[in-house]
Design an enzyme around this catalytic site. Sequence first.
Site, PDB file in Angstrom:
ATOM      1  N   LYS A   1       0.840  -1.206   0.000  1.00 12.93           N
ATOM      2  CA  LYS A   1       0.000   0.000   0.000  1.00 12.93           C
ATOM      3  C   LYS A   1       0.878   1.260   0.000  1.00 12.93           C
ATOM      4  O   LYS A   1       0.669   2.166  -0.798  1.00 12.93           O
ATOM      5  CB  LYS A   1      -0.926  -0.013   1.237  1.00 12.93           C
ATOM      6  CG  LYS A   1      -1.884  -1.208   1.244  1.00 12.93           C
ATOM      7  CD  LYS A   1      -2.827  -1.206   2.428  1.00 12.93           C
ATOM      8  CE  LYS A   1      -2.187  -1.510   3.748  1.00 12.93           C
ATOM      9  NZ  LYS A   1      -1.574  -2.860   3.830  1.00 12.93           N
ATOM     10  N   THR A   2       1.867   1.277   0.881  1.00 11.90           N
ATOM     11  CA  THR A   2       2.765   2.436   0.923  1.00 11.90           C
ATOM     12  C   THR A   2       3.540   2.531  -0.385  1.00 11.90           C
ATOM     13  O   THR A   2       3.734   3.622  -0.930  1.00 11.90           O
ATOM     14  CB  THR A   2       3.782   2.272   2.080  1.00 11.90           C
ATOM     15  OG1 THR A   2       3.065   1.878   3.241  1.00 11.90           O
ATOM     16  CG2 THR A   2       4.535   3.553   2.342  1.00 11.90           C
TER      17      THR A   2
ATOM     18  N   ASP B   1      -1.250   6.320   6.821  1.00  9.57           N
ATOM     19  CA  ASP B   1      -1.337   4.884   7.079  1.00  9.57           C
ATOM     20  C   ASP B   1      -2.257   4.651   8.274  1.00  9.57           C
ATOM     21  O   ASP B   1      -2.423   5.548   9.106  1.00  9.57           O
ATOM     22  CB  ASP B   1       0.078   4.361   7.388  1.00  9.57           C
ATOM     23  CG  ASP B   1       0.164   2.851   7.225  1.00  9.57           C
ATOM     24  OD1 ASP B   1      -0.779   2.250   6.664  1.00  9.57           O
ATOM     25  OD2 ASP B   1       1.162   2.266   7.662  1.00  9.57           O
TER      26      ASP B   1
ATOM     27  N   THR C   1      -5.635  -1.575   7.192  1.00 12.57           N
ATOM     28  CA  THR C   1      -5.799  -3.020   7.200  1.00 12.57           C
ATOM     29  C   THR C   1      -7.268  -3.351   7.468  1.00 12.57           C
ATOM     30  O   THR C   1      -7.676  -4.496   7.380  1.00 12.57           O
ATOM     31  CB  THR C   1      -4.935  -3.645   8.316  1.00 12.57           C
ATOM     32  OG1 THR C   1      -5.162  -2.897   9.515  1.00 12.57           O
ATOM     33  CG2 THR C   1      -3.467  -3.584   7.965  1.00 12.57           C
TER      34      THR C   1
ATOM     35  N   ARG D   1       6.470  -8.121   1.603  1.00 11.35           N
ATOM     36  CA  ARG D   1       7.358  -7.726   2.710  1.00 11.35           C
ATOM     37  C   ARG D   1       8.005  -8.958   3.327  1.00 11.35           C
ATOM     38  O   ARG D   1       9.199  -8.975   3.639  1.00 11.35           O
ATOM     39  CB  ARG D   1       6.597  -6.945   3.785  1.00 11.35           C
ATOM     40  CG  ARG D   1       7.504  -6.693   5.009  1.00 11.35           C
ATOM     41  CD  ARG D   1       6.888  -5.810   6.081  1.00 11.35           C
ATOM     42  NE  ARG D   1       6.682  -4.474   5.595  1.00 11.35           N
ATOM     43  CZ  ARG D   1       5.544  -3.787   5.745  1.00 11.35           C
ATOM     44  NH1 ARG D   1       4.519  -4.338   6.365  1.00 11.35           N
ATOM     45  NH2 ARG D   1       5.438  -2.568   5.279  1.00 11.35           N
TER      46      ARG D   1
HETATM   47  P1  ADP Z   1       2.094  -1.960   3.228  1.00 13.90           P
HETATM   48  O1  ADP Z   1       2.139  -0.454   3.139  1.00 13.90           O
HETATM   49  O2  ADP Z   1       0.920  -2.552   2.516  1.00 13.90           O
HETATM   50  O3  ADP Z   1       2.228  -2.479   4.635  1.00 13.90           O
HETATM   51  P2  ADP Z   1       4.620  -1.749   1.824  1.00 13.90           P
HETATM   52  O4  ADP Z   1       4.199  -0.924   0.662  1.00 13.90           O
HETATM   53  O5  ADP Z   1       5.375  -1.067   2.914  1.00 13.90           O
HETATM   54  O6  ADP Z   1       3.372  -2.530   2.435  1.00 13.90           O
HETATM   55  O7  ADP Z   1       5.479  -2.967   1.212  1.00 13.90           O
HETATM   56  C1  ADP Z   1       6.374  -3.702   1.998  1.00 13.90           C
HETATM   57  C2  ADP Z   1       7.598  -4.066   1.198  1.00 13.90           C
HETATM   58  O8  ADP Z   1       7.227  -5.009   0.204  1.00 13.90           O
HETATM   59  C3  ADP Z   1       8.241  -2.895   0.474  1.00 13.90           C
HETATM   60  O9  ADP Z   1       9.534  -2.678   0.971  1.00 13.90           O
HETATM   61  C4  ADP Z   1       8.369  -3.288  -0.968  1.00 13.90           C
HETATM   62  O10 ADP Z   1       9.715  -3.403  -1.328  1.00 13.90           O
HETATM   63  C5  ADP Z   1       7.761  -4.662  -1.060  1.00 13.90           C
HETATM   64  N1  ADP Z   1       6.657  -4.649  -2.030  1.00 13.90           N
HETATM   65  C6  ADP Z   1       5.372  -4.390  -1.759  1.00 13.90           C
HETATM   66  N2  ADP Z   1       4.623  -4.502  -2.862  1.00 13.90           N
HETATM   67  C7  ADP Z   1       5.452  -4.842  -3.862  1.00 13.90           C
HETATM   68  C8  ADP Z   1       5.255  -5.122  -5.252  1.00 13.90           C
HETATM   69  N3  ADP Z   1       4.036  -5.060  -5.805  1.00 13.90           N
HETATM   70  N4  ADP Z   1       6.333  -5.440  -5.991  1.00 13.90           N
HETATM   71  C9  ADP Z   1       7.559  -5.527  -5.424  1.00 13.90           C
HETATM   72  N5  ADP Z   1       7.807  -5.305  -4.110  1.00 13.90           N
HETATM   73  C10 ADP Z   1       6.764  -4.952  -3.332  1.00 13.90           C
END
Ligand code: ADP
Length: 357
Positions: free
Chosen positions: A81-82, A126, A175, A234
Amino acid sequence: MAIISDDNQLGLGIKNKNPIIKAETIEYDNTFENSIRPKDFDSYIGQSALKETLKITLEAAKKRGKPLDHLLFYGPPGLGKTTIAGVIASQMGVEIRITSAPALERPRDIIGILMSLKGGEILFIDEIHRLNKVAEEILYPAMEDFTLDMTTGKSQTAKTLRIPLPKFTLIGATTKAGELSSPLRDRFGIIHRLEFYTIEELAQVVKRTAKILELEITEEGAEAIARRSRGTPRIANRLVKRVSDFAIVKYDGIIDKKVANESLDILKIDEFGLDTTDRALLNLIINKYDGGPVGIETIAAALSEDVRTIEDVCEPYLLQAGLLQRTPRGRKVSPEGYRHLGISMPSAQTKLFEDYL
Ligand code: ADP
């Protein structure tokens, strides 16, 4: 694109405060995560429906010369998401300010951020379901009319000042979309759920990360890590790092299937990607509560964890993998869950389960 993080969490939310030592939280390391975060649509793997929608929306916004509609992304932690918010900012050529709802406790926190935004910028919040009522009410006119409504004075002499804000885009991540108030949810133009990733997609994530970290990995090695990554990039990334430590210390540095599987066995991450906490949760329900149903509060208390951690971190994957079932009376271990742990399901229990289904 610059990323400005107000609380230095970069979308990691509660995970760094999380008492469970899970794959999500091992070696909490912002620098590592940020160094491998994809910056464009091509390197953002999977989520193809989302990417297609976004590409069109971005193109349209650029052609109109207007900021993007506000967007809400929801789904379990670590699904990107981030990251997608960062990709959007970089595609739009604008800056992104990253914060999370718990950092916006006082009205002046949210007012300060809104007033410091420049035209077209993206504000990423977030855990947006955790915004308090006051912060939410400040956001409503900001999202809708790009104004801040400030009240000065008391009771009869109170006056409302309308302060114009630059046009910005709010990207919320959560979430728990269900916990968002409907007035807030209704103010997002696009609401999108992020899906768990397939093994093939995760293998691509693994290979990409290995390349960035200059690690040698075989196709089978990447797939072995992907299989145990609980559908979550992640986790895949954290596992690459852990397995590479084993590969360097115990093997010849190359991550192949054998190295990956042996390392993950030592880390007690099983072939479904479950770790000791997940198995403890399933075992608890089976051994102490006859397979369930049992309430989430009881489970959390027995595991000495907080309910939110169980709900946000453990459960989504157990539910999606079909090992756990959510019923109106609580959580139940599914026949698949019994099978996975190598425990035979009592026949009465099987019958009850089938009746429920
Ligand atoms: P969330 O915000 O949903 O908790 P993040 O965006 O922080 O998740 O993603 C966590 C990690 O996973 C990031 O460091 C990123 O490198 C990796 N990641 C997430 N989505 C992808 C994707 N679609 N392709 C490659 N790496 C990804």
